[in-house]
Every structure is written in C-alpha cells, then in structure tokens.
Design a protein around this motif. Structure first.
Motif, PDB file in Angstrom:
ATOM      1  N   LEU A  78     -38.190 -26.571  26.822  1.00 61.20           N
ATOM      2  CA  LEU A  78     -37.185 -26.533  27.977  1.00 61.20           C
ATOM      3  C   LEU A  78     -37.433 -27.963  28.958  1.00 61.20           C
ATOM      4  O   LEU A  78     -38.393 -28.373  28.620  1.00 61.20           O
ATOM      5  CB  LEU A  78     -37.457 -25.642  28.973  1.00 61.20           C
ATOM      6  N   PRO A  79     -36.261 -28.400  29.276  1.00 63.02           N
ATOM      7  CA  PRO A  79     -36.441 -29.519  30.161  1.00 63.02           C
ATOM      8  C   PRO A  79     -37.298 -29.521  31.451  1.00 63.02           C
ATOM      9  O   PRO A  79     -36.602 -30.162  32.454  1.00 63.02           O
ATOM     10  CB  PRO A  79     -35.057 -30.060  30.373  1.00 63.02           C
ATOM     11  N   VAL A  80     -38.499 -29.035  31.410  1.00 62.87           N
ATOM     12  CA  VAL A  80     -39.146 -28.802  32.544  1.00 62.87           C
ATOM     13  C   VAL A  80     -40.564 -29.513  32.607  1.00 62.87           C
ATOM     14  O   VAL A  80     -41.235 -29.353  33.593  1.00 62.87           O
ATOM     15  CB  VAL A  80     -39.238 -27.195  33.097  1.00 62.87           C
ATOM     16  N   SER A  81     -40.998 -30.019  31.557  1.00 62.86           N
ATOM     17  CA  SER A  81     -42.145 -30.641  31.256  1.00 62.86           C
ATOM     18  C   SER A  81     -43.287 -29.623  30.764  1.00 62.86           C
ATOM     19  O   SER A  81     -43.940 -29.073  32.045  1.00 62.86           O
ATOM     20  CB  SER A  81     -42.750 -31.414  32.301  1.00 62.86           C
ATOM     21  N   SER A  82     -43.453 -29.373  29.579  1.00 64.29           N
ATOM     22  CA  SER A  82     -44.901 -28.501  29.393  1.00 64.29           C
ATOM     23  C   SER A  82     -46.115 -29.209  29.725  1.00 64.29           C
ATOM     24  O   SER A  82     -46.868 -28.433  30.227  1.00 64.29           O
ATOM     25  CB  SER A  82     -44.890 -28.465  28.028  1.00 64.29           C
TER      26      SER A  82
ATOM     27  N   LEU B 248     -39.674 -34.064  40.369  1.00 67.01           N
ATOM     28  CA  LEU B 248     -38.831 -34.276  41.289  1.00 67.01           C
ATOM     29  C   LEU B 248     -37.390 -35.190  40.723  1.00 67.01           C
ATOM     30  O   LEU B 248     -36.417 -34.749  40.829  1.00 67.01           O
ATOM     31  CB  LEU B 248     -39.263 -34.772  42.689  1.00 67.01           C
ATOM     32  N   VAL B 249     -37.794 -36.432  40.371  1.00 66.15           N
ATOM     33  CA  VAL B 249     -36.871 -37.344  39.836  1.00 66.15           C
ATOM     34  C   VAL B 249     -36.103 -36.718  38.599  1.00 66.15           C
ATOM     35  O   VAL B 249     -34.833 -36.755  38.792  1.00 66.15           O
ATOM     36  CB  VAL B 249     -37.574 -38.762  39.604  1.00 66.15           C
ATOM     37  N   GLY B 250     -36.925 -36.181  37.555  1.00 73.08           N
ATOM     38  CA  GLY B 250     -36.223 -35.551  36.545  1.00 73.08           C
ATOM     39  C   GLY B 250     -35.270 -34.400  36.728  1.00 73.08           C
ATOM     40  O   GLY B 250     -34.241 -34.225  36.193  1.00 73.08           O
ATOM     41  N   GLY B 251     -35.615 -33.643  37.921  1.00 74.23           N
ATOM     42  CA  GLY B 251     -34.525 -32.649  38.357  1.00 74.23           C
ATOM     43  C   GLY B 251     -33.524 -33.088  39.091  1.00 74.23           C
ATOM     44  O   GLY B 251     -32.460 -32.547  38.521  1.00 74.23           O
ATOM     45  N   ILE B 252     -33.495 -34.230  39.677  1.00 78.03           N
ATOM     46  CA  ILE B 252     -32.349 -34.630  40.204  1.00 78.03           C
ATOM     47  C   ILE B 252     -31.395 -35.219  39.168  1.00 78.03           C
ATOM     48  O   ILE B 252     -30.194 -35.149  39.283  1.00 78.03           O
ATOM     49  CB  ILE B 252     -32.847 -35.894  41.219  1.00 78.03           C
ATOM     50  N   ILE B 253     -32.034 -35.829  38.247  1.00 77.50           N
ATOM     51  CA  ILE B 253     -31.059 -36.377  36.889  1.00 77.50           C
ATOM     52  C   ILE B 253     -30.532 -35.138  36.394  1.00 77.50           C
ATOM     53  O   ILE B 253     -29.173 -35.265  35.969  1.00 77.50           O
ATOM     54  CB  ILE B 253     -32.088 -37.168  35.827  1.00 77.50           C
ATOM     55  N   LEU B 254     -31.388 -34.139  35.914  1.00 79.58           N
ATOM     56  CA  LEU B 254     -30.712 -33.096  35.359  1.00 79.58           C
ATOM     57  C   LEU B 254     -29.652 -32.368  36.213  1.00 79.58           C
ATOM     58  O   LEU B 254     -28.662 -31.747  35.383  1.00 79.58           O
ATOM     59  CB  LEU B 254     -31.924 -31.829  34.950  1.00 79.58           C
TER      60      LEU B 254
ATOM     61  N   PHE C 211     -32.062 -25.701  35.707  1.00 84.91           N
ATOM     62  CA  PHE C 211     -33.364 -26.376  35.115  1.00 84.91           C
ATOM     63  C   PHE C 211     -33.754 -27.453  36.349  1.00 84.91           C
ATOM     64  O   PHE C 211     -34.926 -28.052  36.749  1.00 84.91           O
ATOM     65  CB  PHE C 211     -33.329 -26.920  33.949  1.00 84.91           C
ATOM     66  N   GLY C 212     -32.659 -28.454  36.500  1.00 87.23           N
ATOM     67  CA  GLY C 212     -32.720 -29.360  37.638  1.00 87.23           C
ATOM     68  C   GLY C 212     -33.318 -28.917  39.013  1.00 87.23           C
ATOM     69  O   GLY C 212     -34.398 -29.451  39.644  1.00 87.23           O
ATOM     70  N   TYR C 213     -32.571 -27.947  39.543  1.00 87.80           N
ATOM     71  CA  TYR C 213     -33.238 -27.335  40.831  1.00 87.80           C
ATOM     72  C   TYR C 213     -34.540 -26.601  40.711  1.00 87.80           C
ATOM     73  O   TYR C 213     -35.206 -26.692  41.606  1.00 87.80           O
ATOM     74  CB  TYR C 213     -31.990 -26.012  40.904  1.00 87.80           C
ATOM     75  N   TYR C 214     -34.859 -26.185  39.599  1.00 92.75           N
ATOM     76  CA  TYR C 214     -36.190 -25.477  39.487  1.00 92.75           C
ATOM     77  C   TYR C 214     -37.303 -26.816  39.361  1.00 92.75           C
ATOM     78  O   TYR C 214     -38.155 -26.649  40.159  1.00 92.75           O
ATOM     79  CB  TYR C 214     -36.447 -24.999  37.980  1.00 92.75           C
ATOM     80  N   ARG C 215     -36.739 -27.827  38.715  1.00 89.43           N
ATOM     81  CA  ARG C 215     -37.848 -28.811  38.870  1.00 89.43           C
ATOM     82  C   ARG C 215     -37.887 -29.579  40.008  1.00 89.43           C
ATOM     83  O   ARG C 215     -39.018 -29.910  40.735  1.00 89.43           O
ATOM     84  CB  ARG C 215     -37.336 -30.229  37.816  1.00 89.43           C
TER      85      ARG C 215
ATOM     86  N   CYS D 118     -40.108 -41.806  24.527  1.00 90.01           N
ATOM     87  CA  CYS D 118     -41.251 -42.360  25.135  1.00 90.01           C
ATOM     88  C   CYS D 118     -41.452 -42.349  26.782  1.00 90.01           C
ATOM     89  O   CYS D 118     -42.553 -42.437  27.286  1.00 90.01           O
ATOM     90  CB  CYS D 118     -41.182 -44.116  24.657  1.00 90.01           C
ATOM     91  N   ILE D 119     -40.220 -42.102  27.188  1.00 86.46           N
ATOM     92  CA  ILE D 119     -40.421 -42.131  28.706  1.00 86.46           C
ATOM     93  C   ILE D 119     -41.181 -40.809  29.131  1.00 86.46           C
ATOM     94  O   ILE D 119     -41.957 -40.448  30.134  1.00 86.46           O
ATOM     95  CB  ILE D 119     -38.907 -41.952  29.318  1.00 86.46           C
ATOM     96  N   ALA D 120     -41.134 -39.852  28.258  1.00 87.85           N
ATOM     97  CA  ALA D 120     -41.904 -38.649  28.491  1.00 87.85           C
ATOM     98  C   ALA D 120     -43.338 -38.891  28.364  1.00 87.85           C
ATOM     99  O   ALA D 120     -44.166 -37.629  28.618  1.00 87.85           O
ATOM    100  CB  ALA D 120     -41.405 -37.570  27.304  1.00 87.85           C
ATOM    101  N   MET D 121     -44.015 -39.981  27.856  1.00 86.64           N
ATOM    102  CA  MET D 121     -45.311 -40.364  27.953  1.00 86.64           C
ATOM    103  C   MET D 121     -45.860 -40.034  29.590  1.00 86.64           C
ATOM    104  O   MET D 121     -47.023 -40.002  29.669  1.00 86.64           O
ATOM    105  CB  MET D 121     -45.659 -41.569  27.463  1.00 86.64           C
ATOM    106  N   ILE D 122     -45.025 -40.141  30.468  1.00 82.18           N
ATOM    107  CA  ILE D 122     -45.090 -39.950  31.758  1.00 82.18           C
ATOM    108  C   ILE D 122     -45.348 -38.619  32.049  1.00 82.18           C
ATOM    109  O   ILE D 122     -44.230 -37.837  31.848  1.00 82.18           O
ATOM    110  CB  ILE D 122     -44.190 -40.666  32.744  1.00 82.18           C
ATOM    111  N   PRO D 123     -46.402 -38.110  32.392  1.00 77.46           N
ATOM    112  CA  PRO D 123     -46.570 -36.625  32.641  1.00 77.46           C
ATOM    113  C   PRO D 123     -45.664 -36.068  33.750  1.00 77.46           C
ATOM    114  O   PRO D 123     -45.280 -36.655  34.633  1.00 77.46           O
ATOM    115  CB  PRO D 123     -48.087 -36.364  33.298  1.00 77.46           C
ATOM    116  N   GLY D 124     -44.819 -35.045  33.333  1.00 74.28           N
ATOM    117  CA  GLY D 124     -44.023 -34.358  34.276  1.00 74.28           C
ATOM    118  C   GLY D 124     -42.594 -34.620  34.000  1.00 74.28           C
ATOM    119  O   GLY D 124     -41.499 -34.072  34.430  1.00 74.28           O
ATOM    120  N   VAL D 125     -42.245 -35.834  33.080  1.00 73.91           N
ATOM    121  CA  VAL D 125     -41.001 -36.095  32.803  1.00 73.91           C
ATOM    122  C   VAL D 125     -40.133 -35.032  31.933  1.00 73.91           C
ATOM    123  O   VAL D 125     -39.044 -34.742  31.985  1.00 73.91           O
ATOM    124  CB  VAL D 125     -41.014 -37.460  31.964  1.00 73.91           C
ATOM    125  N   SER D 126     -40.994 -34.816  30.988  1.00 75.31           N
ATOM    126  CA  SER D 126     -40.447 -33.755  29.857  1.00 75.31           C
ATOM    127  C   SER D 126     -39.998 -34.457  28.592  1.00 75.31           C
ATOM    128  O   SER D 126     -38.948 -35.023  28.635  1.00 75.31           O
ATOM    129  CB  SER D 126     -39.563 -32.680  30.388  1.00 75.31           C
TER     130      SER D 126
END
Length: 259
Positions: free
Chosen positions: A19-23, A108-114, A235-239, A143-151
């Motif tokens: 899921l696009p929420v970052s495991s 937070l940032v990823g949620g806004i994008i979603l 998913f964006g709102y959840y993030r 590779c962006i997802a190497m930042i924790p929380g990005v997903s």
C-alpha cells in the motif's frame, strides 16, 4: 523480541508493504511504541520479513512471472538504480531509519501528493507494455523511497502513472519490481547480521515471514480492487493525518524509543 511483538510487526509489514503508506515508516512507529526499535535484531527483522511479502507476489502473480525474458530484463533495468544507490548510501539509509521526524514529514508530504496524483498524472485507459526507458525512470522513482516514510509502493506507482500507465498496471509493476528490490535488501541485511542471530531468533523470523506472507496476500487483493475503483485520495488523507499526529506527539515532548 517476543513472538507477539514479531507477529504485530509482521502484520504491519503485510498490510503496508504494497500500500502507498510506507511499510518502513509504520514498522518504525510500531517498534518504537513497543520499545524495541533500538534493538539490532529488530532492524534486521523488519527487513528480513520482506521475504514473506515477496512470496505473496510470486504466488498471486505466478503466471505473470512465467513470461518472456523481456519481462525480466525490464525488471532488471528498473531495479538497477536502487541497487547502485542503495549500496552506495547504505549507512546513510540506516541512519535515517532511526529518525521518526523524517518518517512523519515524509508521510505528510507524500500524503499531499497522493491526494492530487489522480488529477496531475495522466493515465492511458488500457494497459500496454512498459518500455525500457519507462522502466528505468520508474526505477529512479523507487530510489526516493529510501527515505523512510516515502513508501516504495507509492513512489513506484506514482512514477508509473507519470509514464502514462493505468493505476492497476502501475501498481502491478510496482509489485513485480518489489521482488528483486526487496530480495536484494533483505538478503544483504541478512548476510551482514546473520552471525549475530541466536537460536531462538530463527523461530521468530520464520513466524514473522509466515504472517507477513498471509497478510500481504490479502492486502494486495484489497489494494488492487480499491485502487481501480477509488484511486489514491483516501491513502493520501490517511498519510497526512498520521504524519500530523506524529509531529504533534514529538512537538509535545512525547519520546519514542529511538536511539
């Protein structure tokens, strides 16, 4: 780590990996609240149980993996950026895994994008073959997802949609790409730490992988059906909500178990 702690983390992994929420972000949060995030075994465990999640993809999409070599060549091309950058920045990535602030901001940032991705990414109405240049571009998004929380899932699906893939096709390519990426990450982590594993830890790892496998199977089926009908907005709102809660806790002085 107790068996119950292992099961809880494995459930979190199984639900959130695809899921696009970052495991990774969710497991950092869960292990922090349980007070075990500082343990070296926990860090290895949260990576190793990805093997179970990988197996769920291979089982659910077994026919898709019995394709021509072109399918595997494209996966290899998409995998290369993460393999190179992940190897070069391994120590930095490990350091970021211990930072809940990074996780909160990324959520937070990823949620806004979603929330807006369905409007800004144009998708083709029908599935088509992914080209080699497109596969490489999706690999760089990963590779962006190497930042924790990005997903990893969110980054690759968004990357696929920016190449014009449908939601479903972008999600499925993300699942396929997860197999070599997660296998390499889990295998590398295991080789670095296997000498520190105690006899009882093997049982914990086996239980964790089994639970992650079962839960991930269910999560993938749910996600594909939900995504094709409703898109990414929820998913964006959840993030966003989760990211704000974490930032609020940290701002109020609440101390998570991060070393």
């Amino acid at each position: 780590m107790t068996y119950w702690q292992a099961i809880i983390l494995a459930i979190v992994e199984g639900i959130t990996e695809f899921l696009p929420v970052s495991s990774t972000g969710h497991m950092i949060i869960a292990s922090s609240f349980m007070g075990i995030s500082h343990l070296e075994f926990t860090k290895m465990f949260t990576v190793n149980i990805q093997f179970g999640a990988i197996l769920s993809v291979l089982v659910l999409y077994r026919r898709r993996f019995l394709q021509t070599r072109d399918f595997y060549y494209k996966l290899f091309v998409a995998f290369l950026p993460a393999a190179v950058i992940g190897f070069l920045l391994n120590d930095l990535i490990d350091a970021l895994l211990e930072n809940v602030v990074v996780v909160a901001i990324s959520l937070l940032v990823g949620g806004i994008i979603l929330v807006f991705i369905d409007k800004i990414a144009q998708e083709y109405p029908k599935d088509r073959d992914v080209s080699y240049p497109e596969a490489l571009k999706i690999g760089f998004y990963q590779c962006i997802a190497m930042i924790p929380g990005v997903s990893r899932s969110a980054a690759t699906i968004i990357g696929g949609m920016f190449q014009g893939l449908s939601r479903k096709q972008a999600a499925e390519f993300s699942f396929f790409l997860a197999v070599p990426t997660m296998a390499a990450a889990a295998g590398y982590k295991f080789l670095k730490t296997y000498q520190t594993i105690q006899a009882g830890d093997i049982q914990v790892l086996l239980i964790g992988n089994l639970v992650a496998f079962i839960v991930a199977m269910l999560a993938i089926r749910f996600f594909i059906n939900f995504l094709t009908r409703y898109g990414f907005k929820l998913f964006g709102y959840y993030r966003i909500i989760l990211g704000l809660i974490l930032l609020g806790l940290l701002a109020s002085g609440y101390e998570l178990d991060i070393v």
